[in-house]
Design an enzyme around this catalytic site. Structure first.
Site, PDB file in Angstrom:
ATOM      1  N   LYS A   1       4.318   3.173   7.214  1.00  0.00           N
ATOM      2  CA  LYS A   1       3.547   3.528   8.401  1.00  0.00           C
ATOM      3  C   LYS A   1       3.258   2.295   9.268  1.00  0.00           C
ATOM      4  O   LYS A   1       3.325   2.363  10.502  1.00  0.00           O
ATOM      5  CB  LYS A   1       2.249   4.210   7.986  1.00  0.00           C
ATOM      6  CG  LYS A   1       2.459   5.585   7.358  1.00  0.00           C
ATOM      7  CD  LYS A   1       1.159   6.211   6.897  1.00  0.00           C
ATOM      8  CE  LYS A   1       1.400   7.579   6.278  1.00  0.00           C
ATOM      9  NZ  LYS A   1       0.162   8.215   5.792  1.00  0.00           N
TER      10      LYS A   1
ATOM     11  N   SER B   1      -2.983  12.930   5.667  1.00  0.00           N
ATOM     12  CA  SER B   1      -3.204  11.604   6.239  1.00  0.00           C
ATOM     13  C   SER B   1      -3.467  11.644   7.740  1.00  0.00           C
ATOM     14  O   SER B   1      -3.866  10.631   8.314  1.00  0.00           O
ATOM     15  CB  SER B   1      -2.000  10.715   5.959  1.00  0.00           C
ATOM     16  OG  SER B   1      -0.834  11.232   6.558  1.00  0.00           O
TER      17      SER B   1
END
Length: 835
Positions: free
Chosen positions: A733, A690
């Site tokens: 996140k 990611s």
């Protein structure tokens, strides 16, 4: 025997050493152990070569502090031959009895007893020499027979007695080595006539010889009459006869009857009933002193204490259950709704009297520490009206911790599952298995494999613990597991559970949790009343922003407790603090600010980009740094990057080389320079795809000389085709970016469905930009115009910077997001850079 010189006068007074269960006779060596404080002081005060003291036996053997009235007044004067101090503070003595004395009165009691003494002469009998010799021979012969039969007497005593020619000395010798009570020994000492002493001893020895002869006869008869098959039966009967004489048999029979009654009342299933009957039959056949007896008793105690038919789950009240869940926990609507649905199904089946047996769900709460996973299980138990059980599996390596040990091993015990069920006293508790993701495996087995049976609704109805070894029904138990991460849970185990994610809280949610739960809890814990202390909302927000940066509320509770302690300390010294605790008082209590929104300060030059990562403790931001150094076009990676992250960096560099002209990068830079990628916090390993867009942005920033925007963070996987692929942990996140003060986030377009998990108030505060190509990422993440005069991160100007060419359509904004207003300092900074 060597002659002992016992001549000499008896002093008028002597220090007295009281003895427990011991009588010292004249002419006899005897060891003594001294440990009482007063007695030790007596020994320390002894001096000179002739260390004489008086010894006398206590009337009460249990007394620790005794006076003149608590001891026998006829004793012995002894000489201390040897004295040895031991490490534990006691003293070992070897004393020789000298004279028989009488204690006529106490002179002093402190620091130890000192008494006036007088010699008590022994009466010399005027009996004929022939009678005297016959009496001594009879005494020596009886004593020698006693030494032969008694196993505890050494054979050397026989020759020692035969060498004595004085009847008084012989009487004391025999009395010292024969099994007599303390009262009988004192009686021998107090008798004046040596003839009477010996006659009394002959009676005692005759009784002892009869007992020993009878025991020998019983043993001989038993060995003659029984064979190998009869040995166990005879010993059992012999033990019962002894127990009957001691009055112990009745209590044993009563205990067996009580145990049988408990087995009947336990309502055991057929297989468990057969095992219990077999074990109690074995218990009745073996002696109680056998080690196997205690093993069987422990096993039967476990069987009768398990809740085979005891349930606590009664009528289900769905409305009340929801009220309890709302009262105990703020937010967590998805989890609460799942529990309410389960209770609604149970209630409907109860109302319609459905005979179909339902399976309890296996829920798995996954989330960072401090979000309320374990406490939520307690609330579920209270809402369902059930008992609560808990077992922590963190660090467990032994499979026997789950299944138990087999009874063949010493110290065997059941596993944690059955132990918790027994403590809960119910066969349908809400059972929390904490930290299921931290189970280890080694040569002792794999506990996670043992959990496969426990957490499978189709198998746990016949769960067999190795110790119990009969099936126990776990299908009524509502198992709830907790974990910080699903990555370390084996797939087979994960498949048996329904995963519910508990992400971190937003600032608004933390404020509500603090006001509703944490502050009242800490007020009660610190003995404060609500009218004495009240934290303002601004004070709570200051604690959240400046002193904690976490997904949960555990550190927030600690900091609130610190503020409360400061108030309690002020009250303790007589101050009258104000009720309202504002930001100023919070900073005074907690000290300097610990966390800052330092994104703008760290992104102050080209080559730095802000990324988002998922950790077991919640989402966090990371800074990816890139630098150009003279070289041959090599790629260097530091910061403990994993293999997948290294591959993402290589893919990013290859894409930028292929699209250098379109993006505005001088292709010659790749041949003349090395590119160094570094992710700070180098002591922590980092892994995952990611960070691909973040690494690419950092490299593009250093090659174009265009700094990355300081108000944006990004996450997503990249491909060589220039696509941005979806990733996981979106909610965590975004929460991590919000905690760091970032209000604009780049996310993969294919993660749009995950935005529904983000709280509505957070979506209103954040600008969530969806991208599906690298060109869109660069367009959104980099400033518009390169800063020609700025220095690169390694101190040199970025060579060959060209004006970029727009190659992609603008990224679209998420339907869940709206643009957050730009702060005035950020706008000024962009104007200074020519944005």
């Amino acid at each position: 025997m060597p002659a002992v010189n016992l001549e000499g006068a008896v002093p008028s007074h002597l220090p007295v050493l009281p003895l427990k269960s011991t009588v010292v006779f004249p002419r006899i060596f005897i060891p003594l152990s001294v440990g009482r404080k007063r007695s030790l002081q007596l020994l320390e005060d002894l001096s000179g070569a002739e260390r004489h003291i008086a010894v006398a036996t206590q009337l009460n053997e249990e007394a620790e502090e005794v006076g003149f009235s608590d001891i026998h007044h006829i004793g012995a004067m002894v000489r201390v031959q040897h004295m040895l101090k031991l490490p534990d503070g006691t003293v070992q003595l070897a004393v020789l009895g000298l004279r028989r004395i009488r204690l006529t009165g106490a002179i002093s009691e402190d620091p130890y007893m000192t008494c006036a003494v007088e010699m008590l002469p022994e009466t010399r009998d005027t009996i004929p020499a022939l009678e005297r010799e016959a009496l001594m021979r009879r005494a020596i012969s009886s004593f020698q027979q006693l030494v032969t039969l008694a196993p505890h007497l050494p054979a050397e005593l026989s020759s020692g007695a035969a060498a004595i020619d004085d009847p008084l000395h012989l009487a004391y010798y025999i009395a010292n080595h024969t099994r007599l009570t303390t009262e009988q020994r004192q009686e021998i000492l107090e008798l004046d006539s040596s003839k009477v002493k010996l006659e009394r001893l002959l009676g005692h020895m005759a009784h002892e010889l009869e007992v020993l002869e009878l025991g020998r006869k019983i043993q001989s008869q038993a060995e003659e009459s029984m064979g190998k098959a009869q040995r166990e039966y005879f010993l059992r009967e012999q033990l019962k006869a002894i127990q009957r004489e001691l009055g112990e048999l009745d209590s044993e029979v009563g205990e067996m009857g009580e145990l049988r009654e408990r087995i009947v009342k336990a309502g055991l299933p057929p297989e468990a009933q057969r095992e219990a009957d077999r074990e109690i039959g074995r218990l009745e056949r073996i002696p109680s002193a056998s080690p196997e007896s205690s093993v069987i008793r422990t096993y039967l105690e476990l069987i009768v204490s398990l809740p085979w038919n005891t349930s606590t789950g009664g009528e289900v009240d769905v409305v009340k259950a929801r009220e309890i869940l709302d009262a105990d926990h703020y937010d967590l609507d998805k989890v609460k709704q799942r529990i309410v649905e389960h209770l609604a199904v149970r209630r409907l089946k109860q109302q319609r009297k459905s005979t179909e047996r339902g399976r309890e769900p296996i829920l798995c709460f996954v989330g960072p520490p401090g979000v309320g996973k374990t406490s939520l299980g307690q609330s579920i138990a209270r809402a369902m009206g059930r008992k609560f059980a808990r077992a922590s599996l963190g660090g467990v390596h032994d499979e026997a911790e789950i299944r138990g040990h087999r009874r063949t091993y010493i110290g065997a015990m059941p596993g944690r599952i059955l132990q918790a069920i027994r403590r809960a006293e119910s066969n349908d508790p809400v059972f929390i298995l904490d930290e299921v993701d931290k189970i280890g495996s080694d040569w002792r087995g794999d506990p996670s494999s043992a959990l496969l049976e426990v957490l499978d609704p189709e198998q746990n109805k016949d769960f067999r613990d190795n110790y119990l070894d009969v099936p126990f029904d776990l299908s009524k138990v509502m198992f709830i597991t907790t974990a910080n991460s699903l990555e370390t849970i084996p797939p087979a185990l994960r498949d048996r559970m329904e995963v519910l994610n508990l992400s971190g809280y937003t600032e608004a949610e933390k404020v509500q949790i603090a006001e509703r739960f944490l502050v009242p809890k800490q007020l009660l814990a610190h003995g404060l009343r609500p009218r004495e202390v009240a934290l303002t909302e601004d004070a709570v927000r200051a604690i959240i922003r400046e002193y904690t940066r976490e997904a949960g509320v555990r550190n927030l509770e600690r900091e609130i407790a610190s503020v409360m302690r400061r108030t309690v300390a002020d009250i303790a010294v007589g101050k009258r603090p104000r009720k309202a605790v504002d930001v100023k008082r919070v900073r005074a209590a907690l000290g300097k600010r610990r966390h800052y929104d330092d994104v703008r300060e760290r992104i102050d030059r080209p080559g730095v980009a802000t990324g988002l990562v998922w950790t077991p403790t919640g989402g966090e931001i990371i800074f990816v740094e890139a630098a150009l150094t003279p070289g041959k076009g090599e790629l260097k990676l530091t910061g403990q990057l994993g293999e997948v992250m290294k591959e993402s960096a290589a893919a990013a560099l290859s894409y930028l080389k292929a699209r250098a002209s379109d993006i505005g990068i001088d292709p010659t830079l790749f041949d003349k320079n090395d590119i160094h990628i570094h992710v700070p916090a180098g002591a922590q390993p980092k892994e995952g795809p990611s960070a691909g867009v973040t690494v690419l942005t950092a490299i593009a920033s250093i090659l174009t000389g265009r700094p990355a925007r300081d108000d944006i963070a990004m996450t997503g996987e990249i491909t060589l085709r220039g696509r941005v692929l979806p990733i996981g942990g979106i909610k965590e996140k975004v929460l991590g970016a919000h905690r760091a003060g970032i209000r604009r986030v780049l996310l993969p377009t294919r993660n749009e469905a995950d935005l529904d998990d983000i709280p509505a108030d957070l979506r209103r505060q954040m600008q969530l930009v969806l991208v599906d190509s690298i060109d869109q990422v660069l367009r959104e993440a980099l400033t518009k115009v390169p800063e020609a005069p700025r220095q690169r991160s390694n101190g040199a100007r970025a060579p060959g910077v060209r004006e970029p060419v727009a190659v992609a359509a603008p990224a679209r904004e998420s339907a869940h997001a709206r643009k957050a207003p730009r702060s005035r300092p950020a706008a000024k900074a962009r104007r200074r850079r020519g944005a």
